[in-house]
Design a protein around this motif. Structure first.
Motif, mmCIF file in Angstrom:
data_model
loop_
_atom_site.group_PDB
_atom_site.id
_atom_site.type_symbol
_atom_site.label_atom_id
_atom_site.label_comp_id
_atom_site.label_asym_id
_atom_site.label_seq_id
_atom_site.Cartn_x
_atom_site.Cartn_y
_atom_site.Cartn_z
ATOM 1 N N ALA A 176 5.697 55.014 -9.333
ATOM 2 C CA ALA A 176 5.641 56.242 -8.603
ATOM 3 C C ALA A 176 4.463 56.373 -7.754
ATOM 4 C CB ALA A 176 6.989 57.090 -8.459
ATOM 5 N N LEU A 177 3.525 56.648 -8.648
ATOM 6 C CA LEU A 177 2.420 57.173 -8.720
ATOM 7 C C LEU A 177 1.799 56.325 -7.503
ATOM 8 C CD1 LEU A 177 1.410 58.841 -11.655
ATOM 9 C CD2 LEU A 177 1.895 59.991 -9.076
ATOM 10 N N LEU A 178 1.578 54.622 -7.905
ATOM 11 C CA LEU A 178 0.166 53.402 -8.037
ATOM 12 C C LEU A 178 1.447 52.733 -6.678
ATOM 13 C CD1 LEU A 178 -0.700 51.995 -11.211
ATOM 14 C CD2 LEU A 178 -2.301 53.754 -9.549
ATOM 15 N N GLU A 179 2.623 52.523 -6.208
ATOM 16 C CA GLU A 179 3.222 51.785 -5.690
ATOM 17 C C GLU A 179 3.274 52.731 -4.316
ATOM 18 O OE1 GLU A 179 4.914 48.527 -9.246
ATOM 19 O OE2 GLU A 179 6.482 49.694 -7.806
ATOM 20 N N PRO A 180 3.750 52.559 -3.267
ATOM 21 C CA PRO A 180 4.038 52.926 -2.277
ATOM 22 C C PRO A 180 5.847 52.245 -2.400
ATOM 23 C CG PRO A 180 3.174 50.495 -0.889
ATOM 24 C CD PRO A 180 3.066 50.520 -2.682
ATOM 25 N N GLY A 181 6.449 52.757 -1.341
ATOM 26 C CA GLY A 181 8.106 52.811 -1.118
ATOM 27 C C GLY A 181 8.933 53.749 -1.739
ATOM 28 N N HIS A 182 7.753 54.867 -2.834
ATOM 29 C CA HIS A 182 8.860 55.654 -3.718
ATOM 30 C C HIS A 182 9.005 57.148 -3.168
ATOM 31 C CE1 HIS A 182 8.884 53.271 -6.904
ATOM 32 N NE2 HIS A 182 7.254 52.466 -6.429
ATOM 33 N N GLU A 183 8.422 57.482 -1.586
ATOM 34 C CA GLU A 183 8.701 58.288 -1.062
ATOM 35 C C GLU A 183 9.605 58.529 -0.622
ATOM 36 O OE1 GLU A 183 6.390 56.823 -0.367
ATOM 37 O OE2 GLU A 183 4.269 56.527 -0.470
ATOM 38 N N GLY A 184 10.470 59.699 -0.835
ATOM 39 C CA GLY A 184 11.424 60.857 -0.297
ATOM 40 C C GLY A 184 12.392 60.209 -0.900
ATOM 41 N N ARG A 185 11.801 59.613 -2.603
ATOM 42 C CA ARG A 185 13.520 59.131 -3.181
ATOM 43 C C ARG A 185 13.776 59.841 -4.723
ATOM 44 N NH1 ARG A 185 14.246 53.050 -2.956
ATOM 45 N NH2 ARG A 185 15.479 54.159 -4.024
ATOM 46 N N ALA A 186 14.527 60.216 -5.168
ATOM 47 C CA ALA A 186 15.048 60.845 -6.278
ATOM 48 C C ALA A 186 16.365 59.025 -7.018
ATOM 49 C CB ALA A 186 16.407 62.447 -5.701
ATOM 50 N N TYR A 187 15.098 59.508 -8.356
ATOM 51 C CA TYR A 187 15.635 58.764 -9.293
ATOM 52 C C TYR A 187 15.873 59.494 -10.338
ATOM 53 C CZ TYR A 187 12.272 55.262 -6.603
ATOM 54 O OH TYR A 187 11.965 54.703 -5.395
ATOM 55 N N THR A 188 17.254 59.361 -10.939
ATOM 56 C CA THR A 188 18.079 59.474 -11.835
ATOM 57 C C THR A 188 17.851 58.686 -13.268
ATOM 58 O OG1 THR A 188 19.963 60.912 -10.267
ATOM 59 C CG2 THR A 188 20.238 60.774 -12.930
ATOM 60 N N LEU A 189 17.226 58.729 -14.231
ATOM 61 C CA LEU A 189 16.853 57.950 -14.922
ATOM 62 C C LEU A 189 17.516 58.032 -16.255
ATOM 63 C CD1 LEU A 189 13.087 58.697 -14.702
ATOM 64 C CD2 LEU A 189 14.547 55.938 -13.890
ATOM 65 N N THR A 190 18.137 57.009 -16.806
ATOM 66 C CA THR A 190 18.966 57.505 -18.064
ATOM 67 C C THR A 190 19.043 56.356 -19.697
ATOM 68 O OG1 THR A 190 20.569 56.016 -17.566
ATOM 69 C CG2 THR A 190 20.869 58.400 -16.971
ATOM 70 N N GLY A 191 19.001 56.474 -20.448
ATOM 71 C CA GLY A 191 19.276 54.860 -21.701
ATOM 72 C C GLY A 191 19.903 54.588 -21.409
#
Length: 282
Positions: A176-191
């Motif tokens: 998210a810090l390095l690549e474009p296209g993650h702006e305005g996104r919310a990512y739910t992260l699980t195992g």
């Protein structure tokens, strides 16, 4: 320039380790010695969110920032966001929590996380929200009782939690810090699957080659245990969170880690196998 906050913490440390060697990276840390001891290649600016001058120095020339705050109910997010906006930061990647999506989760911690997310979304800067489920590394709190009595004590030990490896959170954060296209996104992260404390105990026992038993805590016992480390409002929020887990609210699994990294999310067994020394000698 990329700014990393929380660089001595569970996720921030992993983010810092994963950023490319040729990236311009700055760390804002209350304890810069701890960052430098980790052989950090980044520029380190000492200070805390309550110090406007230090925060301004840390944000000067920053393009994107990884934001971690920890003072529940405090103004760390407000201070950082205002300073980042004034400094012209373009994008903030914020560590939040999956519980914000649960309409029945209304404890102190979750309300604070929702309010913090709202501040960032309303800031005018581009944003990305990382919403992990519980960290697999939370089980390190069991190390002392495992060493002393070969026992794991927890509340609602049969309740499932789709906990996530902090390394997976960091892998997503770096993208998210390095690549474009993650702006305005919310990512739910699980195992990759939900796991209970009873199952985690069994897996640790097998990996360590030592017998471990699980002891169920009663709510009042958990309250007394947590009260030694946290103020009463936080303890009640933790109990509320545990009840939501007991009711199945933390069992849902997402494929977000795989979608963003191109590989499956790490299992608890994988995390534990990589961190066995942290549980100490037996």
């Amino acid at each position: 320039m990329i700014l990393v906050t929380g660089a001595t913490g569970t996720v921030g440390r992993e983010v810092l380790n994963r950023l490319p060697a040729d990236a311009a990276v700055r760390v804002f840390a209350r304890n810069p010695v701890a960052v430098l001891e980790a052989a950090c290649r980044a520029e380190v600016v000492p200070g805390g969110y309550e110090d406007p001058a230090a925060l301004g120095n840390a944000l000067r020339g920053v393009r994107s920032a990884f934001l971690v705050t920890s003072r529940i109910g405090g103004d760390q997010d407000a201070r950082f966001i205002e300073a980042a906006r004034s400094a012209g930061v373009g994008h903030v990647v914020k560590l939040s929590a999956a519980a914000v999506e649960d309409p029945l989760a209304d404890g102190l911690i979750t309300r604070w996380q929702r309010e913090s997310e709202d501040l960032l979304r309303g800031s005018g800067m581009a944003w990305t929200l990382l919403r992990p489920r519980s960290f697999m590394s939370n089980t390190l709190s069991w190390a002392s009782s495992m060493q002393k009595a070969q026992v794991v004590r927890s509340l609602y030990g049969a309740s499932p939690n789709s906990c996530v490896d902090p390394r997976d959170i960091a892998d997503v954060a770096v993208r998210a810090l390095l690549e474009p296209g993650h702006e305005g996104r919310a990512y739910t992260l699980t195992g990759p699957r939900p796991v209970t404390a009873v199952e985690q105990t069994a897996q640790l026992s097998e990996l360590l080659g030592r017998p471990l038993r699980f002891e169920e805590l009663e709510p009042d016992q958990a309250r007394a245990l947590w009260s030694a480390r946290h103020p009463a409002p936080v303890v009640e929020a933790l109990l509320h969170s545990a009840r939501r887990q007991r009711d199945g609210a933390k069992a849902q699994v997402t494929g977000t880690v795989a979608e963003l990294t191109g590989r499956p999310a790490r299992s608890f067994r994988e995390w534990a196998g990589a961190h066995l020394p942290a549980f100490g000698p037996f």
